[in-house]
Design a protein around this motif. Structure first.
Motif, PDB file in Angstrom:
ATOM      1  N   ARG A  40       0.850  -1.195   0.000  1.00 42.48           N
ATOM      2  CA  ARG A  40       0.000   0.000   0.000  1.00 42.48           C
ATOM      3  C   ARG A  40       0.882   1.239   0.000  1.00 42.48           C
ATOM      4  NH1 ARG A  40      -5.257  -1.178   1.131  1.00 42.48           N
ATOM      5  NH2 ARG A  40      -5.629  -3.252   1.965  1.00 42.48           N
ATOM      6  N   LEU A  41       0.506   2.206  -0.829  1.00 45.00           N
ATOM      7  CA  LEU A  41       1.145   3.515  -0.853  1.00 45.00           C
ATOM      8  C   LEU A  41       0.087   4.559  -0.557  1.00 45.00           C
ATOM      9  CD1 LEU A  41       3.346   3.212  -4.060  1.00 45.00           C
ATOM     10  CD2 LEU A  41       4.116   3.131  -1.689  1.00 45.00           C
ATOM     11  N   GLU A  42       0.364   5.412   0.424  1.00 39.11           N
ATOM     12  CA  GLU A  42      -0.596   6.434   0.833  1.00 39.11           C
ATOM     13  C   GLU A  42      -1.972   5.834   1.127  1.00 39.11           C
ATOM     14  OE1 GLU A  42       0.096   9.860   1.407  1.00 39.11           O
ATOM     15  OE2 GLU A  42       2.080   8.975   1.321  1.00 39.11           O
ATOM     16  N   GLY A  43      -1.980   4.608   1.674  1.00 42.09           N
ATOM     17  CA  GLY A  43      -3.214   3.941   2.048  1.00 42.09           C
ATOM     18  C   GLY A  43      -3.911   3.188   0.933  1.00 42.09           C
TER      19      GLY A  43
ATOM     20  N   LEU B  75      12.912  -7.620  -8.904  1.00 45.77           N
ATOM     21  CA  LEU B  75      11.625  -7.243  -9.468  1.00 45.77           C
ATOM     22  C   LEU B  75      11.525  -5.733  -9.394  1.00 45.77           C
ATOM     23  CD1 LEU B  75       8.754  -7.809 -10.516  1.00 45.77           C
ATOM     24  CD2 LEU B  75       8.030  -7.966  -8.121  1.00 45.77           C
ATOM     25  N   GLN B  76      11.407  -5.096 -10.529  1.00 47.60           N
ATOM     26  CA  GLN B  76      11.268  -3.645 -10.568  1.00 47.60           C
ATOM     27  C   GLN B  76       9.824  -3.307 -10.880  1.00 47.60           C
ATOM     28  OE1 GLN B  76      14.098  -1.564 -13.020  1.00 47.60           O
ATOM     29  NE2 GLN B  76      12.756   0.181 -13.251  1.00 47.60           N
ATOM     30  N   VAL B  77       9.230  -2.477 -10.021  1.00 43.30           N
ATOM     31  CA  VAL B  77       7.839  -2.079 -10.165  1.00 43.30           C
ATOM     32  C   VAL B  77       7.772  -0.559 -10.067  1.00 43.30           C
ATOM     33  CG1 VAL B  77       5.534  -2.261  -9.163  1.00 43.30           C
ATOM     34  CG2 VAL B  77       7.069  -4.220  -9.077  1.00 43.30           C
ATOM     35  N   THR B  78       6.997   0.055 -10.948  1.00 42.27           N
ATOM     36  CA  THR B  78       6.818   1.505 -10.915  1.00 42.27           C
ATOM     37  C   THR B  78       5.380   1.819 -10.552  1.00 42.27           C
ATOM     38  OG1 THR B  78       8.504   1.805 -12.612  1.00 42.27           O
ATOM     39  CG2 THR B  78       6.963   3.629 -12.268  1.00 42.27           C
ATOM     40  N   ARG B  79       5.222   2.700  -9.574  1.00 44.72           N
ATOM     41  CA  ARG B  79       3.899   3.141  -9.156  1.00 44.72           C
ATOM     42  C   ARG B  79       3.925   4.660  -9.017  1.00 44.72           C
ATOM     43  NH1 ARG B  79       2.814  -1.316 -10.516  1.00 44.72           N
ATOM     44  NH2 ARG B  79       1.985  -2.994  -9.226  1.00 44.72           N
ATOM     45  N   PHE B  80       2.833   5.304  -9.362  1.00 43.58           N
ATOM     46  CA  PHE B  80       2.689   6.741  -9.212  1.00 43.58           C
ATOM     47  C   PHE B  80       1.660   7.011  -8.129  1.00 43.58           C
ATOM     48  CE2 PHE B  80       4.125   6.026 -13.528  1.00 43.58           C
ATOM     49  CZ  PHE B  80       5.185   6.919 -13.629  1.00 43.58           C
ATOM     50  N   VAL B  81       1.991   7.923  -7.223  1.00 43.65           N
ATOM     51  CA  VAL B  81       1.094   8.225  -6.114  1.00 43.65           C
ATOM     52  C   VAL B  81       1.270   9.691  -5.722  1.00 43.65           C
ATOM     53  CG1 VAL B  81       2.758   7.467  -4.374  1.00 43.65           C
ATOM     54  CG2 VAL B  81       0.341   7.474  -3.821  1.00 43.65           C
ATOM     55  N   ALA B  82       0.189  10.322  -5.335  1.00 43.79           N
ATOM     56  CA  ALA B  82       0.244  11.705  -4.865  1.00 43.79           C
ATOM     57  C   ALA B  82       0.533  11.707  -3.369  1.00 43.79           C
ATOM     58  CB  ALA B  82      -1.065  12.420  -5.154  1.00 43.79           C
ATOM     59  N   VAL B  83       1.534  12.462  -2.978  1.00 41.97           N
ATOM     60  CA  VAL B  83       1.877  12.629  -1.566  1.00 41.97           C
ATOM     61  C   VAL B  83       1.522  14.061  -1.199  1.00 41.97           C
ATOM     62  CG1 VAL B  83       3.734  12.615   0.131  1.00 41.97           C
ATOM     63  CG2 VAL B  83       3.724  10.932  -1.718  1.00 41.97           C
ATOM     64  N   THR B  84       0.557  14.211  -0.312  1.00 41.58           N
ATOM     65  CA  THR B  84       0.062  15.552   0.004  1.00 41.58           C
ATOM     66  C   THR B  84       0.528  16.085   1.357  1.00 41.58           C
ATOM     67  OG1 THR B  84      -1.960  14.616   0.915  1.00 41.58           O
ATOM     68  CG2 THR B  84      -1.996  15.229  -1.414  1.00 41.58           C
ATOM     69  N   ASP B  85       1.115  15.208   2.187  1.00 38.91           N
ATOM     70  CA  ASP B  85       1.512  15.643   3.526  1.00 38.91           C
ATOM     71  C   ASP B  85       3.022  15.705   3.725  1.00 38.91           C
ATOM     72  OD1 ASP B  85       2.095  12.967   3.535  1.00 38.91           O
ATOM     73  OD2 ASP B  85       0.925  12.480   5.312  1.00 38.91           O
ATOM     74  N   GLY B  86       3.787  15.537   2.648  1.00 40.86           N
ATOM     75  CA  GLY B  86       5.238  15.622   2.746  1.00 40.86           C
ATOM     76  C   GLY B  86       5.929  14.329   3.120  1.00 40.86           C
ATOM     77  N   ALA B  87       5.194  13.258   3.366  1.00 43.15           N
ATOM     78  CA  ALA B  87       5.784  11.968   3.734  1.00 43.15           C
ATOM     79  C   ALA B  87       5.111  10.855   2.949  1.00 43.15           C
ATOM     80  CB  ALA B  87       5.631  11.716   5.225  1.00 43.15           C
ATOM     81  N   LEU B  88       5.903  10.010   2.321  1.00 48.99           N
ATOM     82  CA  LEU B  88       5.379   8.855   1.600  1.00 48.99           C
ATOM     83  C   LEU B  88       5.072   7.751   2.602  1.00 48.99           C
ATOM     84  CD1 LEU B  88       4.759   7.261  -0.984  1.00 48.99           C
ATOM     85  CD2 LEU B  88       7.171   6.598  -1.024  1.00 48.99           C
ATOM     86  N   ASP B  89       3.820   7.334   2.679  1.00 46.51           N
ATOM     87  CA  ASP B  89       3.417   6.248   3.569  1.00 46.51           C
ATOM     88  C   ASP B  89       3.438   4.943   2.783  1.00 46.51           C
ATOM     89  OD1 ASP B  89       2.853   7.896   5.846  1.00 46.51           O
ATOM     90  OD2 ASP B  89       1.047   8.555   4.804  1.00 46.51           O
ATOM     91  N   LEU B  90       4.263   3.995   3.243  1.00 48.46           N
ATOM     92  CA  LEU B  90       4.435   2.696   2.605  1.00 48.46           C
ATOM     93  C   LEU B  90       4.103   1.624   3.626  1.00 48.46           C
ATOM     94  CD1 LEU B  90       5.590   0.762   0.393  1.00 48.46           C
ATOM     95  CD2 LEU B  90       7.814   1.138   1.444  1.00 48.46           C
ATOM     96  N   GLN B  91       3.227   0.697   3.248  1.00 47.52           N
ATOM     97  CA  GLN B  91       2.832  -0.382   4.150  1.00 47.52           C
ATOM     98  C   GLN B  91       2.937  -1.708   3.409  1.00 47.52           C
ATOM     99  OE1 GLN B  91      -1.030   0.201   5.905  1.00 47.52           O
ATOM    100  NE2 GLN B  91      -1.163  -1.905   6.622  1.00 47.52           N
ATOM    101  N   LEU B  92       3.594  -2.679   4.028  1.00 48.06           N
ATOM    102  CA  LEU B  92       3.709  -4.032   3.496  1.00 48.06           C
ATOM    103  C   LEU B  92       2.975  -4.969   4.444  1.00 48.06           C
ATOM    104  CD1 LEU B  92       7.545  -4.027   2.704  1.00 48.06           C
ATOM    105  CD2 LEU B  92       5.675  -3.430   1.162  1.00 48.06           C
TER     106      LEU B  92
END
Length: 85
Positions: free
Chosen positions: A16-19, A38-55
């Protein structure tokens, strides 16, 4: 690269990125086999200045070997203050 699982289905996890769920039931071994990146590209908007990453481990423990982050478009974060005195 998958360094521990010896077969398909031995390590499966969600990312999960940014929830938002960006990879559901990711199995690196199933995608590229053992000892291959494994290379994976994802685009996500970060609005609070910190990228939230959850595994979240579904089978076995989730893992991340490396991450590379690039800013795209307008970056509005304020730089930290520096006291040189």
């Amino acid at each position: 690269a998958e360094l521990e699982a010896a077969g398909v289905g031995e390590r499966v996890f969600d990312v999960r990125l940014e929830g938002a769920l960006v990879s559901d039931d990711l199995d690196v071994f199933a995608k590229v086999g053992a000892f291959s990146a494994l290379q994976v590209t994802r685009f996500v908007a970060v609005t609070d200045g910190a990228l939230d990453l959850q595994l979240d481990g579904e089978v076995g423990k989730a893992f991340l070997g490396a991450i590379e982050v690039h800013a795209k478009g307008l970056v509005t974060a304020q730089p930290a203050a520096v006291d040189l005195g």
